[in-house]
Design an enzyme around this catalytic site. Sequence first.
Site: not given
Length: 605
Positions: A143, A145, A538
Amino acid sequence: MFLETATYVISYIEIKLLVPVITLFQYGLILVSSLPLGYNDYPQHATVHNGQSFDFIVVGGGTAGCVLANRLTEISDWTVLLIEAGDDPPALADSPGWSTLAGTSLPDWGHNTVDDKRTSQAHKKRNIHLTSGKMLGGSSISNYMFYVRGNPADYDGWAERGNPGWNWDNVLNYYKKMERIEDEVIQKHSGKLRGQNGYLGVGRFPWEHRTESYYEIFKENGRNILIDYNGKEQLGYAPPQFSIADGIRQSTAAAYLKPIKDRPNVYVLKNSVTRKIIFQDKKAKGVEISLPDNSVINIVANKEIILSAGAINSPKILMLSGIGPKEHLQEMNIGIVHSSANVGQNLQDHVLVPVGVTGKNNITSIIHNADALVNLNKFPIATMLGFVSLNKTQKYPDYQTTVCPLPTASVLAATLCSQMLDLEDDACIDLANNSKKTELLFALITLLHPKSRGSIRLKSKNPLDSPLILTNYFSNEKDLDDFALYIEDYVTVLNTNYYRSVNSKILDLNIKQCKGLELGSRAFWKCYILNTAWTHYHPVGTCAMGPEGDGVVDNKLRVEGVQGLRVVDASIMPTIVSGNTNAPVIMIAEKASDIIKLDHGISPI
């Protein structure tokens, strides 16, 4: 006309050369970082045999799985087996800069959505690659972060849907438990709302020299300027917080697994695929797994099995194991253990689209193109994060902006367009041409609360096959209407003094599906959103928590209809949170660990 054609041809060649060069660079990083350098940062690969038993089996060594392995083995007489389909993360994973530049070259499951022939049609493959890390630490390594807790209303909403114990005041305790805030300004500003002793280091990088003037612009545009969007209020613009501390990416592999690599009661199986859960009279007794040598064995759980395989793979494993929609399991010729219509349903994701506006022609800003290569101990691109509500009395945001001020002649514009967003060449050429002439304010605008719901379904009963992922973006038309309003609200930044003074304009990426529509009109934005829609990576909700009959798991994350089985990952979210999902998943795993301890008569540590 000749000059325009020549410019297009040159830009086309540049794009075609840039992408393979960057891809080669990324794979080179991965290759070098994978060389054996004598490091021994993670638990060794466990040796197991058919029929061996452990107290707890955790399926999936990703974001949640590493947290569970740590917290459950705090009880010294509990044995925990963590099963991960990937390997140790590459050495560069600890570097925030290098791991970000490595991008999609990091070990990944290779999941792609189904082309619905309606959305995301301006992308090269007409579907979306849903990056999902396949290594210890999972997507907390692949990802970007950003550390966002979400909004108190998100969690109060979970509780109101019949999930007691998940309200904001309760989950706040776990956010404080997991955090180690490294920023003194935030510590002073937010006081008791933030944690300072947790495993997960959190820092921020204000980039004052690059972003200060833009905060003034957003302030003039009527936006609040915040110090801590994870503090007392979320609405406004602020320097992002990242899961980075001491120059190290705070993946859950680094933060939770490294410190316990020598703990004698944690066992880690790597490069091992969980094929299905084994039941006996509706009680989960073990798992069937294939080892690195492709042999298939069964492992027994004395107490519980915990699925932490993520919002895509957790429902897949449940269905392969006989828990899912009855008609679908019959179609796949899978024996039914428990008919659960909700497994694989309720898929939610944050949809984003890129929006760029031109700035001034500032030749000196070209020097900032080197930022990404000299800031490898932090997030390599100057960024601002915004959370905005159209209703000024509302306390939770409607949309999120991830805003990057890009210097003149930035190669990042074309890289983001062609590689990360996978847009067609014409769109990326237009973006590259504009970035040659001016600075750009490049933003990703995210719809935070979609009403549309997708689903996960099996492609086959082969455990190695990726499932069918149907996002159903904008199947609820209100999402499209709302998103257009949000973009119209964001581009009012062009009305500020600075952007009027430089005759700023919205970048027209020449999306062919929107040809003939007036740039900036409501019809244009709806067409633009529909065709450029991309994922914020997500996915959540596919094993949703809810009261009996309304979800897949209960408020203790136990799978309904069977015993000895829980799900602990992003799939349990009933509704998606107001922001990036990595921090909420870590919180979920922290809270689940205490729930499990209490259910087995152990007071949480």
